[in-house]
Design a protein around this motif. Structure first.
Motif, PDB file in Angstrom:
ATOM      1  N   PHE A 225       2.870   8.986  -3.867  1.00  0.00           N
ATOM      2  CA  PHE A 225       3.077   8.915  -2.424  1.00  0.00           C
ATOM      3  C   PHE A 225       2.002   8.060  -1.764  1.00  0.00           C
ATOM      4  O   PHE A 225       2.301   7.132  -1.006  1.00  0.00           O
ATOM      5  CB  PHE A 225       3.076  10.317  -1.813  1.00  0.00           C
ATOM      6  CG  PHE A 225       2.918  10.305  -0.317  1.00  0.00           C
ATOM      7  CD1 PHE A 225       3.927   9.827   0.513  1.00  0.00           C
ATOM      8  CD2 PHE A 225       1.738  10.757   0.271  1.00  0.00           C
ATOM      9  CE1 PHE A 225       3.769   9.800   1.895  1.00  0.00           C
ATOM     10  CE2 PHE A 225       1.567  10.735   1.652  1.00  0.00           C
ATOM     11  CZ  PHE A 225       2.581  10.250   2.462  1.00  0.00           C
ATOM     12  N   LEU A 226       0.744   8.349  -2.068  1.00  0.00           N
ATOM     13  CA  LEU A 226      -0.352   7.601  -1.435  1.00  0.00           C
ATOM     14  C   LEU A 226      -0.353   6.132  -1.840  1.00  0.00           C
ATOM     15  O   LEU A 226      -0.783   5.270  -1.068  1.00  0.00           O
ATOM     16  CB  LEU A 226      -1.692   8.244  -1.798  1.00  0.00           C
ATOM     17  CG  LEU A 226      -1.972   9.608  -1.163  1.00  0.00           C
ATOM     18  CD1 LEU A 226      -3.259  10.201  -1.738  1.00  0.00           C
ATOM     19  CD2 LEU A 226      -2.069   9.496   0.358  1.00  0.00           C
ATOM     20  N   ALA A 227       0.121   5.834  -3.045  1.00  0.00           N
ATOM     21  CA  ALA A 227       0.147   4.445  -3.520  1.00  0.00           C
ATOM     22  C   ALA A 227       1.344   3.671  -2.996  1.00  0.00           C
ATOM     23  O   ALA A 227       1.353   2.439  -3.066  1.00  0.00           O
ATOM     24  CB  ALA A 227       0.165   4.430  -5.046  1.00  0.00           C
ATOM     25  N   SER A 228       2.341   4.368  -2.471  1.00  0.00           N
ATOM     26  CA  SER A 228       3.592   3.728  -2.079  1.00  0.00           C
ATOM     27  C   SER A 228       3.600   3.309  -0.615  1.00  0.00           C
ATOM     28  O   SER A 228       2.731   3.707   0.175  1.00  0.00           O
ATOM     29  CB  SER A 228       4.759   4.684  -2.327  1.00  0.00           C
ATOM     30  OG  SER A 228       4.788   5.702  -1.330  1.00  0.00           O
ATOM     31  N   ASP A 229       4.626   2.554  -0.256  1.00  0.00           N
ATOM     32  CA  ASP A 229       4.797   2.157   1.136  1.00  0.00           C
ATOM     33  C   ASP A 229       5.149   3.341   2.027  1.00  0.00           C
ATOM     34  O   ASP A 229       5.093   3.222   3.260  1.00  0.00           O
ATOM     35  CB  ASP A 229       5.881   1.075   1.250  1.00  0.00           C
ATOM     36  CG  ASP A 229       5.424  -0.267   0.698  1.00  0.00           C
ATOM     37  OD1 ASP A 229       4.194  -0.459   0.577  1.00  0.00           O
ATOM     38  OD2 ASP A 229       6.282  -1.109   0.370  1.00  0.00           O
ATOM     39  N   ASP A 230       5.511   4.476   1.442  1.00  0.00           N
ATOM     40  CA  ASP A 230       5.732   5.679   2.235  1.00  0.00           C
ATOM     41  C   ASP A 230       4.460   6.085   2.972  1.00  0.00           C
ATOM     42  O   ASP A 230       4.519   6.788   3.987  1.00  0.00           O
ATOM     43  CB  ASP A 230       6.182   6.838   1.346  1.00  0.00           C
ATOM     44  CG  ASP A 230       7.559   6.620   0.748  1.00  0.00           C
ATOM     45  OD1 ASP A 230       8.320   5.792   1.288  1.00  0.00           O
ATOM     46  OD2 ASP A 230       7.865   7.271  -0.275  1.00  0.00           O
ATOM     47  N   ALA A 231       3.299   5.666   2.451  1.00  0.00           N
ATOM     48  CA  ALA A 231       2.008   5.995   3.052  1.00  0.00           C
ATOM     49  C   ALA A 231       1.368   4.753   3.674  1.00  0.00           C
ATOM     50  O   ALA A 231       0.145   4.625   3.703  1.00  0.00           O
ATOM     51  CB  ALA A 231       1.081   6.592   2.002  1.00  0.00           C
ATOM     52  N   SER A 232       2.189   3.851   4.172  1.00  0.00           N
ATOM     53  CA  SER A 232       1.693   2.554   4.653  1.00  0.00           C
ATOM     54  C   SER A 232       0.730   2.652   5.832  1.00  0.00           C
ATOM     55  O   SER A 232      -0.028   1.716   6.096  1.00  0.00           O
ATOM     56  CB  SER A 232       2.870   1.653   5.034  1.00  0.00           C
ATOM     57  OG  SER A 232       3.666   2.271   6.036  1.00  0.00           O
ATOM     58  N   PHE A 233       0.735   3.782   6.557  1.00  0.00           N
ATOM     59  CA  PHE A 233      -0.161   3.944   7.709  1.00  0.00           C
ATOM     60  C   PHE A 233      -1.257   4.963   7.402  1.00  0.00           C
ATOM     61  O   PHE A 233      -1.838   5.555   8.297  1.00  0.00           O
ATOM     62  CB  PHE A 233       0.635   4.362   8.948  1.00  0.00           C
ATOM     63  CG  PHE A 233      -0.085   4.137  10.254  1.00  0.00           C
ATOM     64  CD1 PHE A 233      -0.678   2.916  10.557  1.00  0.00           C
ATOM     65  CD2 PHE A 233      -0.168   5.149  11.198  1.00  0.00           C
ATOM     66  CE1 PHE A 233      -1.345   2.714  11.765  1.00  0.00           C
ATOM     67  CE2 PHE A 233      -0.830   4.961  12.407  1.00  0.00           C
ATOM     68  CZ  PHE A 233      -1.416   3.736  12.686  1.00  0.00           C
TER      69      PHE A 233
END
Length: 249
Positions: A225-233
């Motif tokens: 999750f943290l590495a993905s674009d889901d966590a982009s902000f």
């Protein structure tokens, strides 16, 4: 397929949380590179992850990490996601701490991780993501955990500083701090035998609000999750994966 065609380097990816994360990255389309200190477990990890590449490297040796980064650069030209997971435990009360044990734990858990980040970001571009394994040991005192806690607490603050420094390069840096996770690391604490480990596990379970230990796969989900674009902000965060131990315990 959040990581399709992404180049991922997992330092400490041959067992436990690192291996679970490396497998999960690959399952979502990543080209995975992983490191470890044990060639047998490295070979097993590579065999279990199609298309992956493994390297024998000790994170306590920055020159070894630099060689891995150079090999990744030669093969794929860049790193899109870096997961710094390599670490060791070390339980001992104040009176029993030795200089050798202190230096060993800090060389891997703090010094090695810092220089690994320094080496790897050289070939990371805009949109890159870094995840570092911290620990709830940095958030609360546990008797006998002084050496490990000091290293992880230092790592947590250093990574917050580096997250800020990497903002102009548009590279995000976050930490995932596991609580009691049943991994091989738990069974490799210097000075602890099998009975000591079982007693430690029982003590931890009694204090976890969810009344169980976590799994490597549960940590891997947080890492991805943290590495993905889901966590982009999200950057500079420290995500606790601890069954509520710190906040609710």
């Amino acid at each position: 397929m959040r990581f399709k065609d992404k180049v991922v380097l997992v330092l400490g990816g041959n067992s436990g949380m690192g291996l679970a994360s490396a497998q999960a990255f690959a399952a979502e389309g990543a080209r995975v590179h992983l490191t470890g200190r044990n060639q047998q477990t490295i070979d097993a990890a590579v065999a279990a992850i199609p298309g992956s590449t493994g390297y024998a490297a000790d994170i306590a040796d920055p020159a070894a990490t630099e060689r891995v980064v150079q090999q990744v650069e030669q093969t794929d030209g860049r790193i899109d996601v870096l997961y710094i997971n390599a670490g060791v435990g070390g339980f001992a009360p104040l009176e029993a701490i030795t200089e050798q044990d202190w230096d060993f734990v800090h060389a891997i858990n703090l010094r090695g991780c810092v220089f690994a980040l320094q080496k790897a970001v050289r070939i990371m571009g805009e949109g890159g993501a870094v995840v570092v394994t911290g620990s709830i040991g940095a958030h609360g005192p546990l008797e006998g955990n002084g050496t490990y806690a000091a290293a992880k607490a230092g790592l947590a603050m250093a990574m917050k500083v580096f997250a800020k420094e990497l903002l102009p390069r548009k590279i995000r840096l976050n930490m995932v701090s596991p609580g009691p996770i049943d991994t091989p690391l738990l069974h490799r604490n210097p000075g602890m035998g099998p009975e000591d480990v079982e007693k430690l596990k029982e003590m931890m379970i009694q204090n976890i609000p969810m009344h169980r230990m976590g799994t490597s796969d549960e940590v891997a989900k947080a890492v991805l999750f943290l590495a993905s674009d889901d966590a982009s902000f999200i950057t500079g965060a420290d995500l606790l994966v601890d069954g509520g131990l710190i906040e609710l315990g």
